[in-house]
Scaffold this motif. Structure first.
Motif, PDB file in Angstrom:
ATOM      1  N   GLN A  81      39.767  -5.031   3.213  1.00  0.00           N
ATOM      2  CA  GLN A  81      40.534  -4.409   2.133  1.00  0.00           C
ATOM      3  C   GLN A  81      40.172  -4.966   0.758  1.00  0.00           C
ATOM      4  N   GLY A  82      39.050  -5.644   0.628  1.00  0.00           N
ATOM      5  CA  GLY A  82      38.746  -6.345  -0.603  1.00  0.00           C
ATOM      6  C   GLY A  82      37.888  -5.599  -1.593  1.00  0.00           C
ATOM      7  N   ASN A  83      37.973  -4.295  -1.614  1.00  0.00           N
ATOM      8  CA  ASN A  83      37.140  -3.511  -2.520  1.00  0.00           C
ATOM      9  C   ASN A  83      37.899  -3.018  -3.749  1.00  0.00           C
ATOM     10  N   GLN A  84      39.111  -3.521  -3.953  1.00  0.00           N
ATOM     11  CA  GLN A  84      39.943  -3.033  -5.054  1.00  0.00           C
ATOM     12  C   GLN A  84      40.020  -4.004  -6.226  1.00  0.00           C
ATOM     13  N   GLY A  85      39.222  -5.070  -6.199  1.00  0.00           N
ATOM     14  CA  GLY A  85      39.195  -5.989  -7.325  1.00  0.00           C
ATOM     15  C   GLY A  85      39.671  -7.380  -6.993  1.00  0.00           C
ATOM     16  N   GLU A 145      45.228 -12.153   3.495  1.00  0.00           N
ATOM     17  CA  GLU A 145      45.070 -12.591   4.880  1.00  0.00           C
ATOM     18  C   GLU A 145      44.207 -11.613   5.666  1.00  0.00           C
ATOM     19  N   SER A 146      44.305 -10.322   5.340  1.00  0.00           N
ATOM     20  CA  SER A 146      43.462  -9.341   6.010  1.00  0.00           C
ATOM     21  C   SER A 146      41.993  -9.580   5.682  1.00  0.00           C
ATOM     22  N   ILE A 147      41.687  -9.811   4.400  1.00  0.00           N
ATOM     23  CA  ILE A 147      40.307 -10.100   4.000  1.00  0.00           C
ATOM     24  C   ILE A 147      39.828 -11.388   4.658  1.00  0.00           C
ATOM     25  N   ARG A 148      40.660 -12.410   4.613  1.00  0.00           N
ATOM     26  CA  ARG A 148      40.277 -13.718   5.154  1.00  0.00           C
ATOM     27  C   ARG A 148      40.016 -13.658   6.656  1.00  0.00           C
ATOM     28  N   SER A 149      40.693 -12.754   7.352  1.00  0.00           N
ATOM     29  CA  SER A 149      40.499 -12.652   8.801  1.00  0.00           C
ATOM     30  C   SER A 149      39.089 -12.198   9.149  1.00  0.00           C
ATOM     31  N   HIS A 150      38.376 -11.590   8.194  1.00  0.00           N
ATOM     32  CA  HIS A 150      36.998 -11.137   8.422  1.00  0.00           C
ATOM     33  C   HIS A 150      35.969 -12.158   7.940  1.00  0.00           C
ATOM     34  N   ALA A 151      36.446 -13.254   7.338  1.00  0.00           N
ATOM     35  CA  ALA A 151      35.534 -14.249   6.776  1.00  0.00           C
ATOM     36  C   ALA A 151      35.087 -15.258   7.833  1.00  0.00           C
ATOM     37  N   LEU A 152      33.931 -15.867   7.592  1.00  0.00           N
ATOM     38  CA  LEU A 152      33.449 -16.942   8.450  1.00  0.00           C
ATOM     39  C   LEU A 152      34.302 -18.188   8.233  1.00  0.00           C
ATOM     40  N   PRO A 153      34.413 -19.058   9.230  1.00  0.00           N
ATOM     41  CA  PRO A 153      35.078 -20.341   9.007  1.00  0.00           C
ATOM     42  C   PRO A 153      34.362 -21.111   7.899  1.00  0.00           C
ATOM     43  N   SER A 154      35.051 -22.121   7.364  1.00  0.00           N
ATOM     44  CA  SER A 154      34.525 -22.840   6.211  1.00  0.00           C
ATOM     45  C   SER A 154      33.136 -23.431   6.462  1.00  0.00           C
ATOM     46  N   GLY A 155      32.964 -24.137   7.586  1.00  0.00           N
ATOM     47  CA  GLY A 155      31.675 -24.758   7.874  1.00  0.00           C
ATOM     48  C   GLY A 155      30.544 -23.750   7.967  1.00  0.00           C
ATOM     49  N   ALA A 188      54.065  -9.526  -1.714  1.00  0.00           N
ATOM     50  CA  ALA A 188      53.936  -9.303  -0.280  1.00  0.00           C
ATOM     51  C   ALA A 188      52.678  -8.488   0.018  1.00  0.00           C
ATOM     52  N   LEU A 189      52.417  -7.480  -0.813  1.00  0.00           N
ATOM     53  CA  LEU A 189      51.231  -6.645  -0.624  1.00  0.00           C
ATOM     54  C   LEU A 189      49.950  -7.465  -0.777  1.00  0.00           C
ATOM     55  N   LEU A 190      49.891  -8.323  -1.803  1.00  0.00           N
ATOM     56  CA  LEU A 190      48.693  -9.107  -2.039  1.00  0.00           C
ATOM     57  C   LEU A 190      48.520 -10.217  -0.993  1.00  0.00           C
TER      58      LEU A 190
END
Length: 269
Positions: free
Chosen positions: A200-204, A243-253, A236-238
């Protein structure tokens, strides 16, 4: 008997002055803090913190109070007089945000365009800001927040394509991405969303800031200006979007490993 309200000292600081005026107009209207909280999108605890001068507030809070307390925009004018900074290298609508960030204990950042300003090298910042020295100095000065004793917890999420976005050329990009790798720590988490991952991270870009008292604010940007948000629905929306965007991210390492590979494969001369 209920507890006596804290005696206010308007001359103590700008926050105390503003808070005392909020209380004065609320008393004139004859409503309680709880009743005011039902009229505006801010909690009773948040209103209480502002009235006591324990917390600053965004301009939208002044606007909401003006409408609920029939002040004829008195609080908005007072907010502008106390908190808007004339001659600042940053726009007036941005002036409150650094104060919020400075007080924050947690920052959650998503930026799909460029590297987050708090982590930019001087050369990268110069390229992004077209060599505007006043703006560059202001941005670099604000990075001191990440070296203070009570440094906030920072969770920074970015899409992989930002690593390939040529800002300033190979030398600048190499130094900038190496800066990201060096900055990662237990207090500063950097996570990359791999190319091709739907999210959902395409809105800025946006940032969520949590203060010690639990209050939250968000900063978002449009084409012509930014906005500081404080309403529960917006927050709440943000939060859900982050969290939705972060769920698609790689772990920190794994994210740091990807950044290092990108430096070697794309930017090393």
């Amino acid at each position: 008997m209920g507890q006596e309200p804290k005696k206010l000292t308007p001359s103590k600081s700008a926050k105390d002055r503003f808070g005392s005026e909020v209380r004065r107009y609320r008393d004139l209207e004859g409503i309680s803090i709880a009743a005011l909280a039902h009229k505006i999108p801010y909690s009773a605890s948040y209103i209480g913190d502002v009235e006591r001068g324990d917390s600053g507030c965004v301009r939208e809070f002044a606007e909401a109070c003006d409408g609920a307390l029939n002040t004829r925009e008195a609080l908005q004018h007072l907010w502008d007089a106390l908190f808007a900074t004339a001659g600042s290298p940053v726009p007036e609508w941005f002036t409150t945000w650094p104060k919020i960030v400075d007080d924050a204990i947690l920052l959650r950042v998503y930026d799909p365009i460029v590297v987050y300003g708090m982590l930019q090298t001087p050369e990268y910042a110069a390229a992004v800001l077209f060599d505007d020295q006043a703006k560059i100095e202001d941005r670099l000065a604000r990075q001191a927040i990440l070296t203070k004793a009570n440094v906030p917890r920072l969770v920074y999420v970015l899409p992989e394509w930002v690593l390939y976005h040529d800002i300033g050329g190979p030398e600048v990009m190499t130094a900038q991405l190496e800066r990201l790798c060096e900055a990662a720590s237990p207090r500063l988490t950097i996570q990359v969303v791999p190319n091709g991952q739907p999210h959902q991270g395409n809105q800025g870009r946006f940032t969520l800031a949590t203060l010690p008292n639990g209050a939250e604010f968000a900063y978002t940007e449009m084409a012509v200006r930014g906005m500081i948000l404080g309403s529960p629905d917006d927050l709440a929306l943000l939060r859900d979007q982050f969290e939705s965007i972060r769920s698609h991210a790689l772990p920190s390492g794994m994210s740091i490993d990807l950044i290092k590979r990108t430096v070697e494969e794309r930017w090393k001369i």
